[in-house]
Design an enzyme around this catalytic site. Structure first.
Site, PDB file in Angstrom:
ATOM      1  N   THR A  74       0.828  -1.201   0.000  1.00 40.07           N
ATOM      2  CA  THR A  74       0.000   0.000   0.000  1.00 40.07           C
ATOM      3  C   THR A  74       0.865   1.255   0.000  1.00 40.07           C
ATOM      4  O   THR A  74       1.943   1.258   0.574  1.00 40.07           O
ATOM      5  CB  THR A  74      -0.885  -0.009   1.268  1.00 40.07           C
ATOM      6  OG1 THR A  74      -1.786  -1.105   1.177  1.00 40.07           O
ATOM      7  CG2 THR A  74      -1.658   1.278   1.430  1.00 40.07           C
TER       8      THR A  74
ATOM      9  N   GLY B 262      -4.797  -5.173   6.983  1.00 43.71           N
ATOM     10  CA  GLY B 262      -5.906  -4.252   7.144  1.00 43.71           C
ATOM     11  C   GLY B 262      -6.944  -4.620   8.170  1.00 43.71           C
ATOM     12  O   GLY B 262      -7.490  -3.745   8.860  1.00 43.71           O
TER      13      GLY B 262
ATOM     14  N   THR C  22      -0.214   1.118   6.642  1.00 43.56           N
ATOM     15  CA  THR C  22       0.036   0.020   5.719  1.00 43.56           C
ATOM     16  C   THR C  22       0.266  -1.248   6.520  1.00 43.56           C
ATOM     17  O   THR C  22       1.020  -1.242   7.486  1.00 43.56           O
ATOM     18  CB  THR C  22       1.250   0.304   4.808  1.00 43.56           C
ATOM     19  OG1 THR C  22       1.512  -0.852   4.002  1.00 43.56           O
ATOM     20  CG2 THR C  22       2.501   0.649   5.608  1.00 43.56           C
ATOM     21  N   GLY C  23      -0.389  -2.323   6.119  1.00 41.12           N
ATOM     22  CA  GLY C  23      -0.234  -3.572   6.867  1.00 41.12           C
ATOM     23  C   GLY C  23      -1.432  -4.472   6.703  1.00 41.12           C
ATOM     24  O   GLY C  23      -2.188  -4.365   5.729  1.00 41.12           O
TER      25      GLY C  23
ATOM     26  N   GLY D 179     -10.048  -3.684   2.789  1.00 41.87           N
ATOM     27  CA  GLY D 179      -9.168  -3.540   3.942  1.00 41.87           C
ATOM     28  C   GLY D 179      -9.309  -2.186   4.614  1.00 41.87           C
ATOM     29  O   GLY D 179     -10.349  -1.529   4.544  1.00 41.87           O
ATOM     30  N   ASP D 180      -8.239  -1.744   5.242  1.00 43.96           N
ATOM     31  CA  ASP D 180      -8.287  -0.509   6.031  1.00 43.96           C
ATOM     32  C   ASP D 180      -8.057   0.759   5.224  1.00 43.96           C
ATOM     33  O   ASP D 180      -8.420   1.851   5.669  1.00 43.96           O
ATOM     34  CB  ASP D 180      -7.254  -0.573   7.160  1.00 43.96           C
ATOM     35  CG  ASP D 180      -5.828  -0.578   6.619  1.00 43.96           C
ATOM     36  OD1 ASP D 180      -5.533  -1.450   5.765  1.00 43.96           O
ATOM     37  OD2 ASP D 180      -5.005   0.243   7.035  1.00 43.96           O
TER      38      ASP D 180
ATOM     39  N   ARG E 222     -13.438  -8.341  -0.762  1.00 40.12           N
ATOM     40  CA  ARG E 222     -12.831  -7.935   0.514  1.00 40.12           C
ATOM     41  C   ARG E 222     -12.316  -6.505   0.437  1.00 40.12           C
ATOM     42  O   ARG E 222     -11.728  -6.088  -0.550  1.00 40.12           O
ATOM     43  CB  ARG E 222     -11.683  -8.885   0.857  1.00 40.12           C
ATOM     44  CG  ARG E 222     -10.880  -8.514   2.110  1.00 40.12           C
ATOM     45  CD  ARG E 222      -9.609  -7.756   1.772  1.00 40.12           C
ATOM     46  NE  ARG E 222      -8.778  -7.529   2.958  1.00 40.12           N
ATOM     47  CZ  ARG E 222      -7.684  -6.747   2.970  1.00 40.12           C
ATOM     48  NH1 ARG E 222      -7.319  -6.128   1.872  1.00 40.12           N
ATOM     49  NH2 ARG E 222      -6.982  -6.594   4.082  1.00 40.12           N
TER      50      ARG E 222
END
Length: 357
Positions: A222, A276, A273-274, A252-253, A250
């Site tokens: 990201t 999510g 970033t990671g 994510g964050d 799906r």
């Protein structure tokens, strides 16, 4: 005669006494005005993803390519800020550079879903007004961060998804591309490897894909940017292709305000970033801001607490970049590495990839 001499002397004395006073007033006032402090602080920080990024797994040419693109991106935003531009503009244009590069999991370099398509998410937030915009699951928008901005300024909403977001993009004149634009051989091969690993793992012990380290690390990449402009306004933005082999649309964050992106002039601007799912559960970006606002801790203290303690306790990993209203920065991560760079008002540039740099 004596009276006339005395009167003349008195007039001369009074006039001589007034002139120095008038002269002092004329010379001292401009001096006060020119001693005002006109230095304006600003700064910018970017990330290109966090994960198992190890020196031994990186070729010299690929490392140079990443550093060159990180420098190009951050200098783009820094120039905007140096010329008096807004933090929102700097965030968009900086992220555009990374979205247009196949090196990162955003825009052109987006990873593939289980259905072998590309679904992109993005968000942006204005620290001055707390206004925000986000998009999720778009498949034909070249630069999702630009669409997120349009959602923020030209709609009554914060988050649009899928076909509706794409229809809005066309109405706003956002650049639309054929889905084939996002195809890269590197990302497609990664999908095939993940599918093979997922199949082997499920046959071996019925574990889910997310429990496999190889598959878990495949989602990082990201991109994000946070900035402070000369007017003291903060902004944050994040853009991603999500997780390799993701299913069921799906999300994510990255498009979730408070999880992947947050900005507040009172405190800081954050981009995450990671993994999510854990950033959503921990509302990581907002948590850092809230610690600063309610507990009065510094940006670095808040970032360390959230990324090194609270996030791992949930089971998540990854990192954040952040800048506060005074120009202090944080680049905190609990993974082996994170693509990152920052520049201050003096033009000092720092670029990092691995853990100890």
């Amino acid at each position: 005669m004596k009276k006339l001499v005395f009167l003349f002397s008195l007039i001369l004395f009074i006039s001589c006494d007034q002139k120095p006073s008038e002269n002092r007033e004329k010379t001292e006032t401009p001096k006060t005005e020119t001693t005002k402090d006109t230095v304006q602080n600003f700064g910018i920080v970017i990330h290109g993803g966090a994960g198992t990024i190890l020196k031994e797994n990186m070729t010299d040419s690929l490392e140079k390519a990443y550093k060159a693109k990180l420098e190009e991106a951050i200098r783009t935003g820094h120039e905007i800020l140096a010329n008096g531009g807004t933090s929102l503009e700097a965030v968009q244009r900086t992220i555009n550079v990374m979205e247009n590069s196949p090196l990162f999991n955003a825009g052109k370099g987006a990873v593939f879903t289980n259905e072998e398509t590309n679904e992109l998410d993005s968000s942006i937030m204005d620290g001055e007004t707390l206004n925000a915009g986000a998009v999720a699951g778009v498949t034909v928008v070249k630069n999702p961060i630009n669409l997120a901005y349009e959602v923020m300024v030209n709609s009554d909403h914060v988050l649009l998804a899928g076909k509706g977001a794409e229809r809005f993009a066309k109405e706003q004149g956002i650049e639309i591309v054929d889905p084939e634009y996002f195809y890269t051989e590197r990302r497609f091969k990664s999908l095939q490897k993940v599918k093979e690993a997922e199949k082997a793992k499920s046959q071996e012990n019925n574990k889910t894909a997310f429990s496999d380290p190889f598959i878990k690390d495949s989602k990082f990449g990201t991109v994000g940017c946070v900035a402070l402009d000369k007017n003291g306004n903060l902004a944050a933005g994040t853009s991603t292709g999500g997780m390799t082999n993701k299913k069921y649309n799906r999300i994510g964050d990255s498009p979730i305000i408070g999880a992947g992106t947050y900005a507040n002039n009172k405190t800081c601007a954050v981009s995450s970033t990671g993994w999510g799912e854990f950033f959503i559960r921990g509302m990581v970006a907002h948590d850092i801001s809230a610690m600063m606002e309610y507990k009065g801790v510094s940006l670095q203290e808040a970032a360390s607490e959230v990324i090194q303690k609270k996030l791992p306790e949930l089971g998540g990993d990854g990192g954040i970049i952040a800048i506060d209203h005074n120009g202090n920065i944080a680049m905190e991560f609990n993974t082996a590495g994170m693509y990152r760079a920052n520049m201050n008002s003096k033009g000092e540039l720092k670029i990092g990839i691995y853990g100890k740099e």
